[in-house]
Design an enzyme around this catalytic site. Sequence first.
Site, short mmCIF file in Angstrom:
data_model
loop_
_atom_site.label_atom_id
_atom_site.label_comp_id
_atom_site.label_asym_id
_atom_site.label_seq_id
_atom_site.Cartn_x
_atom_site.Cartn_y
_atom_site.Cartn_z
N HIS A 45 49.15 26.40 13.51
CA HIS A 45 49.12 26.07 14.94
C HIS A 45 50.51 25.96 15.55
O HIS A 45 50.64 25.86 16.77
CB HIS A 45 48.36 24.76 15.19
N ASP A 88 41.42 30.05 8.14
CA ASP A 88 41.22 28.65 8.54
C ASP A 88 40.14 28.63 9.64
O ASP A 88 40.02 29.57 10.42
CB ASP A 88 42.54 28.07 9.07
N HIS A 112 40.08 27.03 12.34
CA HIS A 112 40.65 27.01 13.69
C HIS A 112 41.51 28.26 13.91
O HIS A 112 42.19 28.72 13.00
CB HIS A 112 41.52 25.77 13.88
N ASP A 130 38.53 24.57 5.91
CA ASP A 130 37.76 23.72 6.83
C ASP A 130 36.55 24.46 7.40
O ASP A 130 35.84 23.91 8.26
CB ASP A 130 38.65 23.14 7.96
C1 SP5 Z 1 45.57 23.10 10.35
C2 SP5 Z 1 44.31 22.64 11.02
O1 SP5 Z 1 43.22 22.85 10.49
N1 SP5 Z 1 44.42 21.94 12.15
C3 SP5 Z 1 43.27 21.48 12.86
C4 SP5 Z 1 43.60 20.66 14.04
C5 SP5 Z 1 42.35 20.22 14.75
N2 SP5 Z 1 42.61 19.23 15.72
C6 SP5 Z 1 41.57 18.96 16.69
C7 SP5 Z 1 40.31 18.53 16.05
C8 SP5 Z 1 39.20 18.32 17.06
C9 SP5 Z 1 37.95 17.90 16.35
N3 SP5 Z 1 36.86 17.78 17.24
C10 SP5 Z 1 35.59 17.52 16.58
C11 SP5 Z 1 35.34 16.07 16.42
C12 SP5 Z 1 34.12 15.78 15.56
N4 SP5 Z 1 33.69 14.43 15.74
ZN ZN Z 2 41.86 24.31 10.63
#
Ligand code: SP5
Ligand code: ZN
Length: 342
Positions: free
Chosen positions: A160, A196, A198, A285
């Site tokens: 990211h 990943d 994301h 993930d």
């Molecule tokens: C490297 C990597 O995997 N970074 C991920 C960053 C994610 N940050 C935001 C997460 C938002 C999660 N929203 C869902 C909540 C569930 N209760």
């Molecule tokens: Zn991720």
Amino acid sequence: MLTIYSDSHRLHHGQAELIDGEMRPCFEMPSRADMVLARVQAVGLGEVRPPQAFGLEPVLRVHDAGFVQFLQSAWQRWSAAGRSHDALPLVWPVRRLRTDRIPQDIDGLLGYYAMDAGVPITAGTWEAVWQSAQVAMTGAQLLQQGERAAFALCRPPGHHAARDYMGGYCYLNNAAIAVQMLRDQGAERVAVLDVDYHHGNGTQDIFYRRNDVLVASIHGDPRVEYPYFLGYADEIGAGEGEGYNANFPLPHGTVWAAYQQALQAACERVRQFAPDALVVSLGVDTYQEDPISQFKLSSPDYLRMGEHIGGLGCPTLFVMEGGYAVEEIGINAVNVLQGFES
Ligand code: SP5
Ligand code: ZN
């Protein structure tokens, strides 16, 4: 397969991140890397080596010097302001706010250089971030020396982070630094395959206008998933880089059958590009039990994922990214590596 790993990752241990409106313990925690290392050793994947020191120059081939200086000095500035808890941003430059003036105050700097509140800075963050990048660079050097594959067990993750911003638990873009190092050491074309959950917005942004680096990413659809503001299928690269970025957004609830189709399509793009080296941004993930993600892959699916990647027959550097189901992160990540080798 060789693994590169440094204990320094433990120096980065944020207390809390903003999630669902609450400050909650960081999902990106030291035990993640410990679990992956334990699994590497339990299955006898191969030798585990510490990183070598490559210095700042390869980092500055990817990242903005002002941003790197900010990362190096942020904790000192924060603690000089009398604060002892983690540094977090609280204001961001959205539309029509000025980004041509860099603030002098630490709160302004944090907002300027961060995309979200998922990047706490602690006393040990820079050292951990620094060593994480060195781990990736050591992996790149191993490929350059003729290894078929290597595993850079990076923590914190990197995909990211862009040239001049951090976000999503990422500070320096380890995979991008490794890609650039491979290019600088003679690889003509390098592909990135980002699995990943994301979208790897930082990696995409870094290489978006380049035709020597293909970036392919499979991830949660940004219409409904973080990072929300990048990762759509119509982002195909720009200028000379047009046609060298490929996004495969998938809906919440995606299971292996649909995932595999996207993976095959992404692998086909990599094959057509005929890279000299492949860097895999390895986040697990996508796992069904992941606490912040919405895909439904099972542990055996990661063996199949590794087989697909191995089928490309390309020198491959795996760079650890996300994965927050800590109990299974080692099994899932190492399954990819074992599938690759099978
Ligand atoms: C490297 C990597 O995997 N970074 C991920 C960053 C994610 N940050 C935001 C997460 C938002 C999660 N929203 C869902 C909540 C569930 N209760
Ligand atoms: Zn991720």
